[in-house]
Design an enzyme around this catalytic site. Structure first.
Site, mmCIF file in Angstrom:
data_model
loop_
_atom_site.group_PDB
_atom_site.id
_atom_site.type_symbol
_atom_site.label_atom_id
_atom_site.label_comp_id
_atom_site.label_asym_id
_atom_site.label_seq_id
_atom_site.Cartn_x
_atom_site.Cartn_y
_atom_site.Cartn_z
ATOM 1 N N GLU A 249 0.726 -1.112 0.070
ATOM 2 C CA GLU A 249 -0.057 0.090 -0.023
ATOM 3 C C GLU A 249 0.779 1.147 0.010
ATOM 4 O OE1 GLU A 249 -2.846 2.631 -0.197
ATOM 5 O OE2 GLU A 249 -3.373 0.613 0.015
ATOM 6 N N THR A 291 -5.717 1.606 -5.578
ATOM 7 C CA THR A 291 -5.480 0.223 -5.259
ATOM 8 C C THR A 291 -6.173 -0.686 -6.264
ATOM 9 O OG1 THR A 291 -4.809 0.617 -2.986
ATOM 10 C CG2 THR A 291 -5.081 -1.511 -3.463
ATOM 11 N N HIS A 406 -1.252 3.303 4.667
ATOM 12 C CA HIS A 406 -2.258 4.230 4.058
ATOM 13 C C HIS A 406 -2.371 5.709 4.901
ATOM 14 C CE1 HIS A 406 -5.756 5.319 1.819
ATOM 15 N NE2 HIS A 406 -5.967 4.219 1.309
ATOM 16 N N ASP A 465 1.546 -0.404 -5.100
ATOM 17 C CA ASP A 465 0.280 -0.073 -5.890
ATOM 18 C C ASP A 465 0.382 1.396 -6.327
ATOM 19 O OD1 ASP A 465 -0.318 1.017 -3.444
ATOM 20 O OD2 ASP A 465 -2.119 0.107 -2.880
ATOM 21 N N HIS A 466 0.573 2.400 -5.549
ATOM 22 C CA HIS A 466 0.451 3.547 -6.109
ATOM 23 C C HIS A 466 1.128 4.513 -5.391
ATOM 24 C CE1 HIS A 466 -2.679 4.364 -2.833
ATOM 25 N NE2 HIS A 466 -3.218 3.444 -3.024
#
Length: 613
Positions: A249, A291, A406, A465-466
């Protein structure tokens, strides 16, 4: 009674909202004007919408018009403010598909709370001024307006809009075809004109599936020929082995080998890079789906949509996803995630893509002590997942989605194994502590895999993921990276996410080839020795000598081995100096073509025609 007096209330509302919107565009949004015409457009675009917007107030009775004007001003202000809050984290603007994702808001309460400030009350200060002044006789709005005057006012609005659109087209030819670049659209059209355009796009996309035909599918799919020559050294090296893919994440590449007060932020990932194929120039390509977009890219090798998330907008399409391909080759597939199953509509989308099992929050022992932010912390998540992994039929394909790192990057003090970064920006400061936690969770998971007996018979893929730190934190990020400032070129570099392909018993190697998440599907199938005939994909095998070193980000930015193109500027690598735009033009055309083709496949559900053959 003069015309000025008749329209005074409307003029006042328009003026206040016009000035507020322009100020917000300059202060709350990152919309730099590169030249005088762009500055004119930024200043003009609120007016071209507001005149037409308030013309509808004249269709109400004079006695109710004052309240209508106030309510219309409030609605406008609320939409503007919603864009500001959304932009603070995503550096993007709201779209119609995003509005259908509001059921996710309950699960991201901490992030929303972090993005709302007490000073935001000033966004609505002009409404109190408006309400107060409209009580004064000189600003009264209870005058009868004849039909001819209403039409005249509306015509003025159309004229202003026409001039605005002409200037926008002069500033950026073929503007309305660049739907993938919201920044250019909003800079040129304005926030509210863009929302109207977005409504039109939504209507058009809704029609595409109904109007699509087998001919459309054949026409687009015929153009896609992305097959590459196999790498004889690695093709099938993981044949019949388990495939475990871990999504990290919000993990960006810059954290690797980074230290705070002499302490490594990612000690395990640093070790993993030495024992794996580590891709140092690998990029996330997600859009508004974040995600879920990264999952879509991995399993389908199609680009996510320019607006909204595919998981939400097209969950019932036909796809030729990794689970389906692997199932045809004897694999069982499962996803593990410590959040509720409906978040990002995963429970529906996973069935569409052919997953056999979804281990969501209900499969885990969840308590107040082992949760934070969005669900189960990564360490208990991995630990509790091991028994389920051991029970899966082998060979299996297992995807594991981490959560702890996150936004807003909260972690208990006793689990902060590295000091927060010493900067006033809380988001950036805390980011390193949750990255360090996720790194430790991954180390423990690898140890548990070894104890379980699964490690030796598995290929393990770990990828970011990003992004985790958005563009609005540029000042703090400049401090982190030791730069005077963060340029547009640097901002694209910050979209790098780590990719590790770990094959037990195989020596590690740093891979400097340019790649993106869209390349994962063909790469992993290559390692498993699986030929997916008639597969439609945009990525290419990262290990092949034929790999296409052109990575296209969802916003239209481009990365090649020699250049980065972003914000309408071509930069040469590795120095980031602007060069002649003609150097990037061939890549720009190809990028637009690929994004358009992928969008047509999804909007038209074109893969259903392949399944019918």
């Amino acid at each position: 009674m003069t015309t000025k007096t008749k329209h005074a209330a409307i003029f006042l509302a328009i003026f206040l909202l016009w000035m507020k919107t322009y100020i917000v565009s300059k202060v709350s949004f990152t919309l730099p004007a590169d030249h005088f015409l762009q500055e004119i457009l930024l200043f003009l675009n609120p007016l071209s919408f507001l005149v037409l917007y308030f013309s509808f107030a004249y269709f109400t009775s004079p006695s109710k018009r004052r309240r209508v004007i106030i309510w219309m001003s409030f609605i406008y202000s609320f939409i503007l403010y919603a864009n500001v809050v959304y932009y603070r984290f995503f550096t993007d603007f709201l779209t119609i598909p995003v509005l259908f994702q509001t059921k996710n808001v309950g699960d991201i309460g901490n992030s929303v709370y972090e993005l709302v400030y007490i000073t935001d009350l000033f966004f609505f200060a002009d409404l109190f001024v408006l309400a107060y002044l409209l009580k004064k006789p000189q600003w009264q709005s209870d005058h009868t307006i004849k039909t001819k005057e209403r039409r005249k006012f509306f015509a003025y609005g159309l004229a202003i809009l026409a001039v605005h659109l002409i200037l926008a087209e002069v500033n950026r030819p073929q503007l309305l075809t660049r739907t993938f670049d919201r920044e250019i659209l909003v800079k040129s059209l304005g926030t509210f004109n863009y929302h109207l355009y977005d409504i039109m796009l939504q209507s058009r996309s809704s029609m595409q599936k109904a109007l699509a035909s087998n001919i459309d599918a054949e026409e687009i799919l015929h153009k896609l020929n992305k097959d590459t020559e196999n790498n004889p050294e690695l093709y099938g090296i993981a044949k019949d082995k388990n495939l475990i893919v871990i999504s990290l994440e919000s993990t960006q590449n810059f954290v690797l080998n980074y230290e705070i007060n002499g302490e490594e932020v990612t000690p395990f990932l640093n070790e993993l890079a030495e024992s794996s194929y580590y891709f140092s120039d690998f990029y996330h390509q997600t859009g508004q789906g974040k995600t879920s977009d990264s999952e879509f890219l991995l399993d389908n090798s199609l680009y996510p949509l320019p607006r909204g998330a595919v998981f939400q907008t097209h969950p019932l399409n036909e796809y030729n996803a990794m689970p389906e391909i692997l199932k045809a080759n004897g694999y069982y597939s499962a996803v593990f995630h410590g959040n509720n199953k409906s978040f990002w509509n995963r429970d529906v989308m996973y069935k569409t893509m052919g997953y056999d099992q979804f281990f969501s929050e209900e499969y885990y022992k969840v308590t107040d002590e082992n949760t934070i932010n969005y669900g189960l912390k990564d360490i208990p998540f991995f630990h509790q997942s091991i028994p389920y992994l051991k029970d899966l039929p082998q060979p299996f394909y297992a995807r594991m989605i981490t959560l702890t790192n996150h936004h807003p990057y909260l972690i208990n003090e006793e689990e902060q194994w590295v000091e927060p970064y010493p900067v006033d920006d809380g988001t950036v400061s805390r980011y390193f502590t949750t990255v360090r936690y996720a790194d430790e969770a991954l180390r423990q998971f690898f140890n548990d895999l070894k104890k379980s007996g699964l490690y030796e018979n598995s290929i393990i893929v770990v990828y970011g993921d990003h992004y985790g730190i958005s563009e609005r934190h540029q000042e703090a990020m400049a401090d982190v990276l030791g730069k005077a400032s963060i340029t547009a070129y640097n901002q694209v570099e910050l979209q790098q996410v780590p990719l590790f392909i770990h094959i037990p018993g195989k020596k590690g190697k740093v891979m400097e080839t340019v790649g993106g998440q869209i390349d994962l599907k063909p790469t992993l199938l290559h390692l498993l020795g699986i030929e997916a005939k008639n597969d439609v994909h945009f990525g290419t095998d990262l290990f092949s000598k034929d790999h296409d070193e052109l990575t296209i980000l969802r916003n239209g930015s481009i990365v090649t081995s020699d250049f980065i193109y972003t914000s309408e500027t071509c930069y040469v690598k590795p120095f980031g100096a602007p060069v002649d735009p003609s150097k990037c033009e061939p890549y720009m055309e190809k990028a637009k073509e690929e994004l358009d083709q992928s969008d047509q496949i999804i909007y038209g559900d074109l893969l259903r025609f392949l399944k019918q053959k």
